[in-house]
Write a protein that holds these residues in place. Structure first.
Motif, PDB file in Angstrom:
ATOM      1  N   ARG A   1      44.559  35.813  41.804  1.00  0.00           N
ATOM      2  CA  ARG A   1      44.919  35.017  39.993  1.00  0.00           C
ATOM      3  C   ARG A   1      42.755  34.190  40.638  1.00  0.00           C
ATOM      4  O   ARG A   1      43.731  32.915  41.767  1.00  0.00           O
ATOM      5  CB  ARG A   1      45.788  34.051  39.896  1.00  0.00           C
ATOM      6  N   PHE A   2      42.457  34.357  40.002  1.00  0.00           N
ATOM      7  CA  PHE A   2      41.192  33.132  40.691  1.00  0.00           C
ATOM      8  C   PHE A   2      41.379  32.362  38.457  1.00  0.00           C
ATOM      9  O   PHE A   2      40.942  33.502  37.763  1.00  0.00           O
ATOM     10  CB  PHE A   2      40.584  32.834  41.000  1.00  0.00           C
ATOM     11  N   MET A   3      39.979  30.940  38.501  1.00  0.00           N
ATOM     12  CA  MET A   3      39.508  30.473  37.114  1.00  0.00           C
ATOM     13  C   MET A   3      38.268  29.543  38.247  1.00  0.00           C
ATOM     14  O   MET A   3      38.847  28.369  39.153  1.00  0.00           O
ATOM     15  CB  MET A   3      40.423  29.995  36.769  1.00  0.00           C
ATOM     16  N   VAL A   4      37.614  29.631  37.763  1.00  0.00           N
ATOM     17  CA  VAL A   4      36.313  28.929  37.468  1.00  0.00           C
ATOM     18  C   VAL A   4      35.294  28.639  37.040  1.00  0.00           C
ATOM     19  O   VAL A   4      34.531  29.511  36.470  1.00  0.00           O
ATOM     20  CB  VAL A   4      34.641  30.037  38.545  1.00  0.00           C
ATOM     21  N   GLN A   5      35.514  27.600  36.324  1.00  0.00           N
ATOM     22  CA  GLN A   5      34.771  27.183  35.470  1.00  0.00           C
ATOM     23  C   GLN A   5      33.679  25.902  35.494  1.00  0.00           C
ATOM     24  O   GLN A   5      34.043  24.963  35.991  1.00  0.00           O
ATOM     25  CB  GLN A   5      35.827  26.702  34.308  1.00  0.00           C
TER      26      GLN A   5
ATOM     27  N   PRO B   1      34.202  23.246  28.059  1.00  0.00           N
ATOM     28  CA  PRO B   1      33.807  24.656  29.170  1.00  0.00           C
ATOM     29  C   PRO B   1      32.129  25.585  28.711  1.00  0.00           C
ATOM     30  O   PRO B   1      32.262  25.285  27.280  1.00  0.00           O
ATOM     31  CB  PRO B   1      34.737  25.443  28.668  1.00  0.00           C
ATOM     32  N   VAL B   2      31.779  25.778  29.984  1.00  0.00           N
ATOM     33  CA  VAL B   2      30.236  26.509  29.345  1.00  0.00           C
ATOM     34  C   VAL B   2      30.457  27.872  30.072  1.00  0.00           C
ATOM     35  O   VAL B   2      29.845  28.208  28.822  1.00  0.00           O
ATOM     36  CB  VAL B   2      29.066  25.528  30.435  1.00  0.00           C
ATOM     37  N   VAL B   3      30.657  28.012  30.990  1.00  0.00           N
ATOM     38  CA  VAL B   3      31.201  29.447  31.267  1.00  0.00           C
ATOM     39  C   VAL B   3      31.850  29.580  32.343  1.00  0.00           C
ATOM     40  O   VAL B   3      32.321  28.147  32.991  1.00  0.00           O
ATOM     41  CB  VAL B   3      29.837  30.190  31.655  1.00  0.00           C
ATOM     42  N   ARG B   4      33.089  31.115  32.717  1.00  0.00           N
ATOM     43  CA  ARG B   4      33.612  30.543  32.947  1.00  0.00           C
ATOM     44  C   ARG B   4      34.783  31.925  33.553  1.00  0.00           C
ATOM     45  O   ARG B   4      33.890  33.415  33.019  1.00  0.00           O
ATOM     46  CB  ARG B   4      35.116  30.148  32.291  1.00  0.00           C
ATOM     47  N   TYR B   5      34.279  32.093  34.673  1.00  0.00           N
ATOM     48  CA  TYR B   5      35.469  33.480  35.888  1.00  0.00           C
ATOM     49  C   TYR B   5      36.542  33.148  35.758  1.00  0.00           C
ATOM     50  O   TYR B   5      37.038  32.277  36.344  1.00  0.00           O
ATOM     51  CB  TYR B   5      33.750  33.294  36.750  1.00  0.00           C
ATOM     52  N   ASP B   6      37.442  34.452  35.815  1.00  0.00           N
ATOM     53  CA  ASP B   6      38.373  34.168  35.963  1.00  0.00           C
ATOM     54  C   ASP B   6      39.387  35.856  36.219  1.00  0.00           C
ATOM     55  O   ASP B   6      38.829  37.009  35.765  1.00  0.00           O
ATOM     56  CB  ASP B   6      39.695  33.624  34.577  1.00  0.00           C
ATOM     57  N   HIS B   7      40.701  36.318  36.884  1.00  0.00           N
ATOM     58  CA  HIS B   7      40.606  37.062  37.480  1.00  0.00           C
ATOM     59  C   HIS B   7      42.322  37.020  36.952  1.00  0.00           C
ATOM     60  O   HIS B   7      43.237  35.752  37.691  1.00  0.00           O
ATOM     61  CB  HIS B   7      40.499  37.965  38.916  1.00  0.00           C
ATOM     62  N   ASP B   8      43.986  37.363  36.453  1.00  0.00           N
ATOM     63  CA  ASP B   8      44.956  37.075  36.507  1.00  0.00           C
ATOM     64  C   ASP B   8      45.071  38.449  35.334  1.00  0.00           C
ATOM     65  O   ASP B   8      45.549  39.147  34.466  1.00  0.00           O
ATOM     66  CB  ASP B   8      44.639  35.991  36.186  1.00  0.00           C
ATOM     67  N   ARG B   9      45.606  39.293  36.200  1.00  0.00           N
ATOM     68  CA  ARG B   9      45.818  40.710  36.106  1.00  0.00           C
ATOM     69  C   ARG B   9      47.398  40.854  35.627  1.00  0.00           C
ATOM     70  O   ARG B   9      48.060  41.830  34.336  1.00  0.00           O
ATOM     71  CB  ARG B   9      45.778  41.634  37.290  1.00  0.00           C
ATOM     72  N   GLY B  10      47.933  39.777  35.577  1.00  0.00           N
ATOM     73  CA  GLY B  10      49.730  39.960  35.193  1.00  0.00           C
ATOM     74  C   GLY B  10      49.996  38.996  33.672  1.00  0.00           C
ATOM     75  O   GLY B  10      50.873  39.131  33.207  1.00  0.00           O
ATOM     76  N   ALA B  11      48.417  37.952  33.807  1.00  0.00           N
ATOM     77  CA  ALA B  11      48.983  37.594  31.793  1.00  0.00           C
ATOM     78  C   ALA B  11      48.263  38.134  30.873  1.00  0.00           C
ATOM     79  O   ALA B  11      48.041  39.484  30.846  1.00  0.00           O
ATOM     80  CB  ALA B  11      47.742  36.231  31.908  1.00  0.00           C
TER      81      ALA B  11
ATOM     82  N   LEU C   1      35.512  36.050  43.449  1.00  0.00           N
ATOM     83  CA  LEU C   1      36.003  34.395  43.096  1.00  0.00           C
ATOM     84  C   LEU C   1      34.423  33.910  44.274  1.00  0.00           C
ATOM     85  O   LEU C   1      34.160  33.140  42.943  1.00  0.00           O
ATOM     86  CB  LEU C   1      36.974  34.277  44.038  1.00  0.00           C
ATOM     87  N   ASP C   2      33.923  34.482  44.958  1.00  0.00           N
ATOM     88  CA  ASP C   2      33.555  34.088  46.018  1.00  0.00           C
ATOM     89  C   ASP C   2      31.968  34.576  45.263  1.00  0.00           C
ATOM     90  O   ASP C   2      30.751  33.221  44.608  1.00  0.00           O
ATOM     91  CB  ASP C   2      32.726  34.755  47.034  1.00  0.00           C
ATOM     92  N   TYR C   3      31.716  35.214  44.228  1.00  0.00           N
ATOM     93  CA  TYR C   3      30.557  35.470  43.539  1.00  0.00           C
ATOM     94  C   TYR C   3      31.094  33.981  42.068  1.00  0.00           C
ATOM     95  O   TYR C   3      29.087  33.947  42.074  1.00  0.00           O
ATOM     96  CB  TYR C   3      30.836  37.158  42.162  1.00  0.00           C
TER      97      TYR C   3
ATOM     98  N   ARG D   1      26.477  27.554  40.403  1.00  0.00           N
ATOM     99  CA  ARG D   1      25.663  26.524  41.748  1.00  0.00           C
ATOM    100  C   ARG D   1      24.878  27.017  40.947  1.00  0.00           C
ATOM    101  O   ARG D   1      23.580  26.296  41.412  1.00  0.00           O
ATOM    102  CB  ARG D   1      26.332  26.757  42.968  1.00  0.00           C
ATOM    103  N   GLU D   2      24.335  28.723  41.935  1.00  0.00           N
ATOM    104  CA  GLU D   2      22.919  28.816  41.967  1.00  0.00           C
ATOM    105  C   GLU D   2      22.226  28.861  40.678  1.00  0.00           C
ATOM    106  O   GLU D   2      21.074  28.641  39.579  1.00  0.00           O
ATOM    107  CB  GLU D   2      22.517  30.412  41.719  1.00  0.00           C
ATOM    108  N   ASN D   3      23.034  28.919  39.673  1.00  0.00           N
ATOM    109  CA  ASN D   3      22.088  28.908  38.235  1.00  0.00           C
ATOM    110  C   ASN D   3      22.775  27.878  37.252  1.00  0.00           C
ATOM    111  O   ASN D   3      22.443  28.514  35.750  1.00  0.00           O
ATOM    112  CB  ASN D   3      23.017  30.669  37.177  1.00  0.00           C
ATOM    113  N   VAL D   4      23.284  26.419  37.581  1.00  0.00           N
ATOM    114  CA  VAL D   4      24.235  25.733  36.916  1.00  0.00           C
ATOM    115  C   VAL D   4      22.862  25.907  35.249  1.00  0.00           C
ATOM    116  O   VAL D   4      22.827  24.773  34.755  1.00  0.00           O
ATOM    117  CB  VAL D   4      24.118  24.796  37.214  1.00  0.00           C
ATOM    118  N   GLN D   5      21.470  25.108  36.314  1.00  0.00           N
ATOM    119  CA  GLN D   5      20.904  24.586  35.121  1.00  0.00           C
ATOM    120  C   GLN D   5      19.925  25.626  34.266  1.00  0.00           C
ATOM    121  O   GLN D   5      20.087  25.131  33.043  1.00  0.00           O
ATOM    122  CB  GLN D   5      19.125  24.402  36.765  1.00  0.00           C
TER     123      GLN D   5
END
Length: 124
Positions: free
Chosen positions: A32-36, A47-57, A94-96, A102-106
């Motif tokens: 599971r992960f969340m990057v926001q 929140p501006v943008v979010r990536y997440d993965h949680d197959r059980g939720a 998660l790495d992506y 970080r690369e597209n924050v602006q």
């Protein structure tokens, strides 16, 4: 977010911009992960943008089966979903996600500030 196994402090990019990351592993594999990307606005982190993965939720996303996507937020609500890739292992997702923010924050912050009529307060 307290139900994630690992929740390091947010990584402050600028005074009003941060990246929040949380994840859970089982036997060394990301399950599971969340990057926001977040912006301090009107007294709270939005929140501006979010990536997440949680197959059980309920309503969760399994990127290993359905691919990685990015949720886009405006006024605290999800307004769009952008497909990013086909099926991908959760650790690579998660790495992506971390690299993309970080690369597209602006670019992401500029859109957020335009949508909310904010005059470049992020100091990026």
């Amino acid at each position: 977010m307290s139900d994630y196994e690992v929740t390091p402090p947010p990584d402050r990019i600028a005074e009003k911009v941060q990246i929040r990351t949380a994840f859970t592993t089982e036997q060394g594999e990301v399950v599971r992960f969340m990057v926001q990307l977040e912006y301090w606005h009107r007294g709270d982190w939005k929140p501006v943008v979010r990536y997440d993965h949680d197959r059980g939720a309920k309503g969760g996303h399994d990127i290993a089966e359905k691919g990685l996507h990015m949720d886009i937020y405006r006024d605290g609500e999800k307004v769009d979903v952008k497909d990013v890739s086909g099926p991908i292992p959760p650790a690579k997702g998660l790495d992506y996600a971390e690299d993309d923010l970080r690369e597209n924050v602006q670019r992401y912050i500029k859109r957020f500030e335009q949508w909310h009529d904010i005059k470049n307060e992020s100091n990026l």
